[in-house]
Design an enzyme around this catalytic site. Structure first.
Site, PDB file in Angstrom:
ATOM      1  N   HIS A  90       0.849  -1.204   0.000  1.00 58.41           N
ATOM      2  CA  HIS A  90       0.000   0.000   0.000  1.00 58.41           C
ATOM      3  C   HIS A  90       0.878   1.244   0.000  1.00 58.41           C
ATOM      4  O   HIS A  90       2.003   1.228   0.516  1.00 58.41           O
ATOM      5  CB  HIS A  90      -0.965   0.012   1.192  1.00 58.41           C
ATOM      6  CG  HIS A  90      -0.330   0.249   2.531  1.00 58.41           C
ATOM      7  ND1 HIS A  90       0.038   1.498   2.975  1.00 58.41           N
ATOM      8  CD2 HIS A  90      -0.007  -0.605   3.536  1.00 58.41           C
ATOM      9  CE1 HIS A  90       0.552   1.414   4.190  1.00 58.41           C
ATOM     10  NE2 HIS A  90       0.545   0.140   4.547  1.00 58.41           N
ATOM     11  N   ASP A 112       0.030   8.853   4.415  1.00 56.57           N
ATOM     12  CA  ASP A 112       0.804   8.401   5.558  1.00 56.57           C
ATOM     13  C   ASP A 112       1.618   7.174   5.209  1.00 56.57           C
ATOM     14  O   ASP A 112       2.002   6.972   4.060  1.00 56.57           O
ATOM     15  CB  ASP A 112      -0.144   8.142   6.737  1.00 56.57           C
ATOM     16  CG  ASP A 112       0.597   8.020   8.048  1.00 56.57           C
ATOM     17  OD1 ASP A 112       1.274   8.984   8.438  1.00 56.57           O
ATOM     18  OD2 ASP A 112       0.514   6.955   8.654  1.00 56.57           O
ATOM     19  N   THR A 113       1.846   6.356   6.206  1.00 62.46           N
ATOM     20  CA  THR A 113       2.686   5.174   6.139  1.00 62.46           C
ATOM     21  C   THR A 113       2.494   4.327   4.882  1.00 62.46           C
ATOM     22  O   THR A 113       1.377   4.100   4.452  1.00 62.46           O
ATOM     23  CB  THR A 113       2.365   4.285   7.356  1.00 62.46           C
ATOM     24  OG1 THR A 113       2.280   5.107   8.515  1.00 62.46           O
ATOM     25  CG2 THR A 113       3.413   3.231   7.552  1.00 62.46           C
ATOM     26  N   VAL A 114       3.601   3.839   4.320  1.00 60.77           N
ATOM     27  CA  VAL A 114       3.540   2.845   3.256  1.00 60.77           C
ATOM     28  C   VAL A 114       3.912   1.499   3.856  1.00 60.77           C
ATOM     29  O   VAL A 114       4.559   1.425   4.901  1.00 60.77           O
ATOM     30  CB  VAL A 114       4.491   3.191   2.091  1.00 60.77           C
ATOM     31  CG1 VAL A 114       4.122   4.532   1.492  1.00 60.77           C
ATOM     32  CG2 VAL A 114       5.954   3.193   2.545  1.00 60.77           C
TER      33      VAL A 114
END
Length: 430
Positions: free
Chosen positions: A54, A241-243
């Site tokens: 993601h 945000d975060t991958v």
């Protein structure tokens, strides 16, 4: 149940464009869309594995949709290349994260959000489902690929105790993390080179918004508040945000990893969920207590994900018989309606999850074994970009999942996914 032969998705739960009816539960969305197989026949029987990545849960503008999808495709391909070379899940998931960190369009590694001081501080973690070892770094500057530090911490810990019986670290922060990384051969990168034109311009816009907000809060220029709130969605800066990535290898081992530059304009030294055990990622192989191997990677508001330990909660939920229903209930009851977030009216986050097990149905030959992989993603944010690929696929598939029209971000959720069967000879899978 949705099936996929030879590692290729035939009927995944997917795609906002189809506008299929949502499930019975309110505030959730799930659709079924058939897709054409893309198997490379030359790879059949030679490699087994699956990766789901993601590029953050947040806001993905239509104007940059191609870039988000492209980086997910590259990350999937990097992981599959490692799997085809015989690498195990931990190495493959690290390869995927390095590709995601190297993209200027993601909030991880290069191009990360800048903090209040105009500096980049990154978080990352990785977990090996086979050994249950974990490695993480928090608020580290001057390292272009923080996931490499997390992975090295994990591998060093697996070697056992240090001299004089000292316990090796699994989580380092700040300058200590930077110095440890350099001493273990991970090259440093000047922080100014990690910033991109996009991240610098976003920092300037966010700084201007903060100044306007402070004026609003002191009673000056109140009309600017509505303009400020509207612009936040329009420009989309700082909202990603975060991958992360999750992987199943040829032996059925699972691994998960996350990496993040954190919230835009965060306080220096702030550490988000990407570095916290059980919050950013989770991976656990099957055991006598767990019938399924599970892997999870999260994204969203770090404080919300830390207070709910969402990664581990979703992993536990995936041991239930119906994976789709279990994830939906976990997102609703353990996140949106969590008592730990009772004071929050907008709970923002997203997850990618998978579970796998050996197929118990009869195979055409005793030399053939199969792993059944169920994979899902869910988010309460406006959108989430994902990509997935098996080692037997010709190319990765990507998708930007969005909340249905009229749904309120932070109060509603979308959930989608599919099933994939990985087939190999007995000599490939133990």
């Amino acid at each position: 149940m949705w099936r996929c032969a030879g590692g290729v998705m035939e009927t995944p739960l997917n795609c906002a464009e189809e506008q299929q009816p949502p499930p019975v539960l309110p505030d959730a969305r799930s659709t079924v869309t058939p897709q054409e197989p893309t198997t490379d026949k030359n790879d059949k029987g030679k490699a087994v594995g699956f990766v789901l990545v993601h590029a953050g849960a947040g806001y993905h503008s239509e104007s940059k949709a191609k870039e988000y999808k492209h980086v997910c495709k590259r990350a999937c391909q990097r992981a599959v290349d490692r799997l085809k070379a015989g690498a195990l899940a931990v190495d493959a998931v690290t390869a995927a994260l390095v590709e995601l960190e190297n993209s200027p369009f993601t909030n991880a590694g290069m191009g990360s959000n800048l903090n209040l001081s105009g500096e980049i501080e990154c978080d990352a973690s990785i977990m090996d489902g086979k050994s249950l070892h974990y490695g993480a770094v928090g608020a580290v500057s001057g390292i272009n690929n923080p996931v490499l530090v997390a992975n090295r911490l994990l591998s060093e810990a697996q070697k056992g105790k240090l001299s004089a019986g000292r316990i090796p670290p699994c989580f380092l922060v700040g300058r200590g993390a930077h110095d440890w990384a350099v001493s273990h051969g991970i090259p440093p990168c000047p922080s100014e080179k990690m910033a991109t034109k996009f991240s610098l311009s976003a920092y300037k816009r966010n700084k201007h918004k903060m100044e306007l907000s402070e004026k609003v809060e002191t009673g000056f220029n109140r009309h600017s508040k509505k303009r400020r709130q509207a612009s936040e969605t329009e420009n989309g800066s700082g909202l990603l945000d975060t991958v992360g990535a999750i992987v199943v290898d040829r032996e059925g081992n699972v691994a998960a990893a996350v990496s993040s530059g954190g919230l835009a304009m965060k306080h220096p030294g702030r550490v988000g969920q990407a570095a916290h055990h059980g919050c950013g990622c989770w991976a656990e192989n099957t055991s006598t207590l767990n019938p399924y191997s599970t892997a999870v990677s999260t994204s969203g508001c770090g404080e919300h994900l830390i207070r709910t330990m969402l990664a581990r909660e979703c992993s536990s939920a995936m041991q239930c018989e119906d994976a789709h229903q279990a994830l939906l209930e976990a997102m609703q009851n353990k996140f949106i309606s969590s008592p730990f977030l009772a004071s929050e009216d907008c709970v923002l986050g997203g997850v990618i999850v998978l579970r796998c097990c050996r197929c118990s149905d009869a195979q055409p030959s005793p030399d053939i074994q199969a792993i059944l992989v169920e994979f899902l993603w869910s988010h309460t944010t406006e959108s989430m970009c994902v990509g997935y690929m098996s080692a037997q696929d010709g190319k990765a598939k990507t998708h930007i999942s969005r909340l249905p029209p009229g749904a309120v971000a932070g109060q509603s959720l979308a959930i989608e996914g599919g099933v994939c069967r990985l087939v190999s000879t007995a000599t490939t899978v133990d």
